[in-house]
Design a protein around this motif. Structure first.
Motif, PDB file in Angstrom:
ATOM      1  N   LEU A  76       0.829  -1.203   0.000  1.00  0.00           N
ATOM      2  CA  LEU A  76       0.000   0.000   0.000  1.00  0.00           C
ATOM      3  C   LEU A  76       0.862   1.249   0.000  1.00  0.00           C
ATOM      4  CD1 LEU A  76      -2.895  -0.932   2.416  1.00  0.00           C
ATOM      5  CD2 LEU A  76      -2.939  -0.767  -0.054  1.00  0.00           C
ATOM      6  N   GLN A  77       1.976   1.200  -0.687  1.00  0.00           N
ATOM      7  CA  GLN A  77       2.861   2.357  -0.766  1.00  0.00           C
ATOM      8  C   GLN A  77       2.229   3.460  -1.583  1.00  0.00           C
ATOM      9  OE1 GLN A  77       5.965   2.666   0.700  1.00  0.00           O
ATOM     10  NE2 GLN A  77       5.576   4.764   0.115  1.00  0.00           N
ATOM     11  N   GLN A  78       2.383   4.689  -1.131  1.00  0.00           N
ATOM     12  CA  GLN A  78       1.864   5.824  -1.880  1.00  0.00           C
ATOM     13  C   GLN A  78       2.660   6.010  -3.171  1.00  0.00           C
ATOM     14  OE1 GLN A  78      -0.774   8.291  -0.576  1.00  0.00           O
ATOM     15  NE2 GLN A  78      -1.087   6.154  -0.104  1.00  0.00           N
ATOM     16  N   GLU A  79       2.076   6.696  -4.140  1.00  0.00           N
ATOM     17  CA  GLU A  79       2.773   6.986  -5.374  1.00  0.00           C
ATOM     18  C   GLU A  79       4.011   7.815  -5.078  1.00  0.00           C
ATOM     19  OE1 GLU A  79      -0.015   9.007  -7.771  1.00  0.00           O
ATOM     20  OE2 GLU A  79      -0.891   7.174  -8.564  1.00  0.00           O
ATOM     21  N   GLN A  80       5.119   7.413  -5.636  1.00  0.00           N
ATOM     22  CA  GLN A  80       6.362   8.133  -5.424  1.00  0.00           C
ATOM     23  C   GLN A  80       6.478   9.294  -6.407  1.00  0.00           C
ATOM     24  OE1 GLN A  80       8.498   7.645  -2.970  1.00  0.00           O
ATOM     25  NE2 GLN A  80       7.117   6.093  -2.173  1.00  0.00           N
ATOM     26  N   PRO A  81       7.078  10.380  -6.000  1.00  0.00           N
ATOM     27  CA  PRO A  81       7.211  11.526  -6.891  1.00  0.00           C
ATOM     28  C   PRO A  81       8.199  11.250  -8.005  1.00  0.00           C
ATOM     29  CG  PRO A  81       8.445  11.891  -4.871  1.00  0.00           C
ATOM     30  CD  PRO A  81       7.672  10.620  -4.678  1.00  0.00           C
ATOM     31  N   PRO A  82       8.078  11.942  -9.123  1.00  0.00           N
ATOM     32  CA  PRO A  82       9.035  11.774 -10.206  1.00  0.00           C
ATOM     33  C   PRO A  82      10.396  12.292  -9.790  1.00  0.00           C
ATOM     34  CG  PRO A  82       7.630  13.670 -10.602  1.00  0.00           C
ATOM     35  CD  PRO A  82       7.060  12.959  -9.406  1.00  0.00           C
ATOM     36  N   LEU A  83      11.402  11.907 -10.570  1.00  0.00           N
ATOM     37  CA  LEU A  83      12.745  12.377 -10.271  1.00  0.00           C
ATOM     38  C   LEU A  83      12.777  13.896 -10.294  1.00  0.00           C
ATOM     39  CD1 LEU A  83      14.903   9.909 -12.391  1.00  0.00           C
ATOM     40  CD2 LEU A  83      14.517   9.877  -9.920  1.00  0.00           C
ATOM     41  N   GLY A  84      13.443  14.488  -9.365  1.00  0.00           N
ATOM     42  CA  GLY A  84      13.465  15.944  -9.274  1.00  0.00           C
ATOM     43  C   GLY A  84      13.882  16.343  -7.885  1.00  0.00           C
ATOM     44  N   ILE A  85      13.351  17.445  -7.416  1.00  0.00           N
ATOM     45  CA  ILE A  85      13.732  17.952  -6.110  1.00  0.00           C
ATOM     46  C   ILE A  85      13.147  17.072  -5.019  1.00  0.00           C
ATOM     47  CG2 ILE A  85      13.584  19.933  -4.548  1.00  0.00           C
ATOM     48  CD1 ILE A  85      13.301  21.687  -7.019  1.00  0.00           C
ATOM     49  N   ARG A  86      13.968  16.660  -4.063  1.00  0.00           N
ATOM     50  CA  ARG A  86      13.529  15.868  -2.931  1.00  0.00           C
ATOM     51  C   ARG A  86      14.103  16.493  -1.670  1.00  0.00           C
ATOM     52  NH1 ARG A  86      11.548  10.950  -4.345  1.00  0.00           N
ATOM     53  NH2 ARG A  86      12.097   9.974  -2.390  1.00  0.00           N
ATOM     54  N   HIS A  87      13.345  16.399  -0.584  1.00  0.00           N
ATOM     55  CA  HIS A  87      13.802  16.999   0.656  1.00  0.00           C
ATOM     56  C   HIS A  87      13.262  16.209   1.832  1.00  0.00           C
ATOM     57  CE1 HIS A  87       9.809  18.801   1.232  1.00  0.00           C
ATOM     58  NE2 HIS A  87       9.862  19.096  -0.051  1.00  0.00           N
ATOM     59  N   MET A  88      13.661  16.587   3.032  1.00  0.00           N
ATOM     60  CA  MET A  88      13.310  15.843   4.233  1.00  0.00           C
ATOM     61  C   MET A  88      12.290  16.596   5.075  1.00  0.00           C
ATOM     62  SD  MET A  88      14.916  12.991   4.128  1.00  0.00           S
ATOM     63  CE  MET A  88      14.789  12.439   5.836  1.00  0.00           C
ATOM     64  N   ALA A  89      11.359  17.299   4.418  1.00  0.00           N
ATOM     65  CA  ALA A  89      10.395  18.109   5.153  1.00  0.00           C
ATOM     66  C   ALA A  89       9.080  17.385   5.401  1.00  0.00           C
ATOM     67  CB  ALA A  89      10.131  19.404   4.395  1.00  0.00           C
ATOM     68  N   HIS A 144       2.588  11.706   0.538  1.00  0.00           N
ATOM     69  CA  HIS A 144       3.957  12.119   0.250  1.00  0.00           C
ATOM     70  C   HIS A 144       4.035  13.579  -0.184  1.00  0.00           C
ATOM     71  CE1 HIS A 144       6.100   8.378   0.786  1.00  0.00           C
ATOM     72  NE2 HIS A 144       5.096   7.750   0.209  1.00  0.00           N
ATOM     73  N   SER A 145       2.884  14.197  -0.380  1.00  0.00           N
ATOM     74  CA  SER A 145       2.871  15.607  -0.776  1.00  0.00           C
ATOM     75  C   SER A 145       2.571  16.532   0.403  1.00  0.00           C
ATOM     76  CB  SER A 145       1.815  15.825  -1.870  1.00  0.00           C
ATOM     77  OG  SER A 145       0.508  15.703  -1.335  1.00  0.00           O
ATOM     78  N   VAL A 146       2.490  15.984   1.606  1.00  0.00           N
ATOM     79  CA  VAL A 146       2.124  16.796   2.776  1.00  0.00           C
ATOM     80  C   VAL A 146       3.359  17.542   3.282  1.00  0.00           C
ATOM     81  CG1 VAL A 146       1.109  16.775   5.086  1.00  0.00           C
ATOM     82  CG2 VAL A 146       0.291  15.171   3.355  1.00  0.00           C
ATOM     83  N   VAL A 205      11.116   7.285   8.549  1.00  0.00           N
ATOM     84  CA  VAL A 205      11.385   8.628   8.047  1.00  0.00           C
ATOM     85  C   VAL A 205      11.401   8.582   6.532  1.00  0.00           C
ATOM     86  CG1 VAL A 205      13.019  10.529   7.949  1.00  0.00           C
ATOM     87  CG2 VAL A 205      12.691   9.289  10.090  1.00  0.00           C
ATOM     88  N   ALA A 206      10.558   9.403   5.918  1.00  0.00           N
ATOM     89  CA  ALA A 206      10.401   9.363   4.452  1.00  0.00           C
ATOM     90  C   ALA A 206      11.004  10.606   3.827  1.00  0.00           C
ATOM     91  CB  ALA A 206       8.931   9.275   4.084  1.00  0.00           C
ATOM     92  N   THR A 207      11.518  10.409   2.634  1.00  0.00           N
ATOM     93  CA  THR A 207      11.932  11.529   1.793  1.00  0.00           C
ATOM     94  C   THR A 207      10.818  11.751   0.780  1.00  0.00           C
ATOM     95  OG1 THR A 207      14.249  10.916   2.010  1.00  0.00           O
ATOM     96  CG2 THR A 207      13.659  12.387   0.210  1.00  0.00           C
ATOM     97  N   ILE A 208      10.332  12.974   0.676  1.00  0.00           N
ATOM     98  CA  ILE A 208       9.201  13.245  -0.199  1.00  0.00           C
ATOM     99  C   ILE A 208       9.579  14.169  -1.330  1.00  0.00           C
ATOM    100  CG2 ILE A 208       7.612  12.962   1.741  1.00  0.00           C
ATOM    101  CD1 ILE A 208       7.261  15.973   1.770  1.00  0.00           C
ATOM    102  N   GLY A 209       8.749  14.193  -2.314  1.00  0.00           N
ATOM    103  CA  GLY A 209       8.990  15.057  -3.461  1.00  0.00           C
ATOM    104  C   GLY A 209       8.070  16.250  -3.464  1.00  0.00           C
ATOM    105  N   VAL A 210       8.466  17.302  -4.104  1.00  0.00           N
ATOM    106  CA  VAL A 210       7.635  18.489  -4.221  1.00  0.00           C
ATOM    107  C   VAL A 210       6.700  18.327  -5.395  1.00  0.00           C
ATOM    108  CG1 VAL A 210       7.652  20.967  -4.577  1.00  0.00           C
ATOM    109  CG2 VAL A 210       9.476  19.892  -3.258  1.00  0.00           C
TER     110      VAL A 210
END
Length: 264
Positions: free
Chosen positions: A6-19, A136-138, A258-263
């Motif tokens: 049940l993993q959420q959709e991962q963001p495309p390659l690009g900017i990633r951060h730990m926020a 992952h967009s929160v 701890v997840a790394t999310i995409g913008v």
């Protein structure tokens, strides 16, 4: 239930951060989520019996507001802060559903679709504003507020649905728990083999965790005359709380959630 299911959709390659303000969806996430639902159910009933319904709801509302304010004030995901907020949503969400039924006499056959409509409205507004429901967009205040509105609605809906099956439908708490244990497998199977969107699968399973955990906690707490184990509301609340504290403490030390999310 693991990340791959049940993993959420991962963001495309690009900017990633730990926020990220929410944990990664792992096996630990689902276990703790179910535990918080059961603990919230029995804690709500315990406080109502101990303090009376009105003081209990007032105390639950204050604790919920304080925990959510703390969660909103931090800049990243902090396990004990996040899961404290989830626990208080569980307690207060249970109280909200119970107030409608016990206090106002609204039957579960009406409150369940009412809370379902409320949840659908939250999702519709969230998507219209942000074009995504992915956790992952929160990483903005507005998206976080939408997220917590959805979480609160899922707890209220799950509470009403669980009581609907256990009492109105006559399945009992154990029977209701078994039913929801089977139901929660549906979005897993649908996502893995039938092409169900990962975000839809996540939120579908998220709703079901509420009646699943609450049904088994009630079964453990209520008397044998009501089909339960008769352990009592206080002991069950304490036992599930200890389990939550142990797992959250482990995650705080290990950082496994701890997840790394995409913008987006």
């Amino acid at each position: 239930m693991g990340t791959a299911q049940l993993q959420q959709e991962q963001p495309p390659l690009g900017i990633r951060h730990m926020a990220s303000k929410v944990p990664e969806v792992t096996f630990y996430f689902w276990v703790i989520k179910v535990l918080t639902t059961g603990m919230g159910e029995t804690a709500s009933d315990f406080l109502a019996h101990l303090l009376g319904p009105i003081p209990a709801v007032a105390l639950g509302g204050l604790a919920f507001a304080a925990s959510l304010a703390l969660q909103l004030s931090v800049r990243r995901y902090v396990p004990w802060i996040y899961w404290t907020a989830i626990v208080m949503v569980s307690v207060f969400g249970t109280m909200a559903a119970d107030v409608l039924h016990v206090g106002l006499g609204v039957p579960y056959t009406l409150s369940t679709p009412l809370f379902l409509t409320a949840l659908a409205a939250v999702f519709a507004t969230w998507y219209a504003s942000e074009r995504t429901l992915s956790i992952h967009s929160v990483h903005t205040r507005r998206r976080e507020l939408f997220y917590w509105a959805a979480v609160l609605a899922t707890f209220a809906l799950g509470t009403a649905a669980g009581d609907l099956t256990a009492t109105t439908a006559g399945l009992g708490y154990l029977g209701s728990g078994v039913v929801f244990a089977a139901v929660i497998a549906v979005p897993v199977v649908a996502h893995r083999w039938l092409g169900l969107n990962a975000i839809a699968a996540f939120w579908s399973a998220y709703v079901v965790t509420r009646p699943l955990g609450a049904s088994f906690a009630d079964w453990m707490a209520v008397s044998s005359a009501r089909g339960g184990l008769g352990l009592g509301l206080g002991p069950v609340t304490l036992g599930w709380t200890i389990a939550i504290l142990g797992l959250v403490g482990y995650l705080a030390v290990s950082g496994k959630d701890v997840a790394t999310i995409g913008v987006r």
